[in-house]
Design an enzyme around this catalytic site. Structure first.
Site, PDB file in Angstrom:
ATOM      1  N   GLU A 108       0.821  -1.218   0.000  1.00 15.92           N
ATOM      2  CA  GLU A 108       0.000   0.000   0.000  1.00 15.92           C
ATOM      3  C   GLU A 108       0.852   1.264   0.000  1.00 15.92           C
ATOM      4  O   GLU A 108       0.512   2.240  -0.678  1.00 15.92           O
ATOM      5  CB  GLU A 108      -0.953  -0.014   1.201  1.00 15.92           C
ATOM      6  CG  GLU A 108      -2.042  -1.049   1.052  1.00 15.92           C
ATOM      7  CD  GLU A 108      -2.956  -1.152   2.252  1.00 15.92           C
ATOM      8  OE1 GLU A 108      -3.792  -2.054   2.255  1.00 15.92           O
ATOM      9  OE2 GLU A 108      -2.838  -0.331   3.204  1.00 15.92           O
ATOM     10  N   HIS A 141      -9.670   0.173   1.064  1.00 14.66           N
ATOM     11  CA  HIS A 141      -9.918  -0.624   2.252  1.00 14.66           C
ATOM     12  C   HIS A 141     -11.370  -1.100   2.344  1.00 14.66           C
ATOM     13  O   HIS A 141     -11.711  -1.866   3.242  1.00 14.66           O
ATOM     14  CB  HIS A 141      -9.536   0.166   3.516  1.00 14.66           C
ATOM     15  CG  HIS A 141      -8.065   0.260   3.702  1.00 14.66           C
ATOM     16  ND1 HIS A 141      -7.309   1.226   3.089  1.00 14.66           N
ATOM     17  CD2 HIS A 141      -7.204  -0.504   4.419  1.00 14.66           C
ATOM     18  CE1 HIS A 141      -6.047   1.047   3.422  1.00 14.66           C
ATOM     19  NE2 HIS A 141      -5.951   0.000   4.229  1.00 14.66           N
TER      20      HIS A 141
END
Length: 190
Positions: A108, A141
């Site tokens: 990420e 997410h």
């Protein structure tokens, strides 16, 4: 870009089917880390791990963790808390903890800070580049309840990345935050 596409594809596909999700969450992070390792092999070799001995860098890491914990705590205080998809997967597949603490933050941070933030920041200012990359980080997410705190977390990580001129402190902060979240979940389940 390839890593971002693969990462988001794995994440999306895993929401469609629970057994597919288990396989995706077991093998997806490993595959992504291998791809990231290959694509960014020159950059990995050039990372100076000695920067973690620098007090200014450590202060940035500490401040980043502290800021993110404050945002998450305030959000939970005012809006409550419910388990998200990653947390329910951890309950079914404890090995997924390794993804949450190690591979997830690495991948990420490369996608949203090293790649996306940097590209947008070349063409824009810090506010726009950090906001856009952080909103995308938050959306990745798949947790609408925490869209705002994840976006603020992303902005803090962008600031640390820009201030330290290294992706390593951002990865470290992200890993620490995820580790603390897992510890909190474990304590709550006792």
């Amino acid at each position: 870009m390839l890593i971002a596409i693969v990462y988001l594809s794995f994440t999306f596909l895993s929401t469609l089917n629970k057994s597919a999700a288990d396989n995706t969450f077991l093998f997806g992070p490993i595959l992504l880390l291998l791809i990231a390792g290959y694509v960014f092999r020159k950059e990995w070799l050039s990372i100076d791990f000695n920067i973690l001995k620098d007090r200014k860098i450590l202060k940035s890491v500490y401040s980043g963790v502290q800021g993110i914990l404050c945002i998450q705590a305030l959000w939970t205080l005012f809006f409550g808390y419910s388990l998200n998809e990653s947390e329910t997967i951890i309950q079914r597949l404890p090995i997924f903890v390794l993804h949450v603490i190690i591979t997830g933050p690495i991948i990420e941070e490369i996608i949203f800070r090293k790649f996306l933030f940097t590209i947008i920041n070349i063409r824009s200012n810090f506010f726009i580049s950090s906001l856009v990359s952080s909103i995308l980080f938050s959306l990745a997410h798949y947790d609408t309840l925490r869209l705002i705190p994840y976006t603020i977390t992303g902005i803090i990580l962008c600031r640390v990345y820009l201030k330290t001129n290294s992706i390593l402190p951002s990865i470290l902060i992200h890993s620490i935050i995820n580790l603390l979240a897992i510890l909190a979940i474990s304590i709550r389940q006792l």
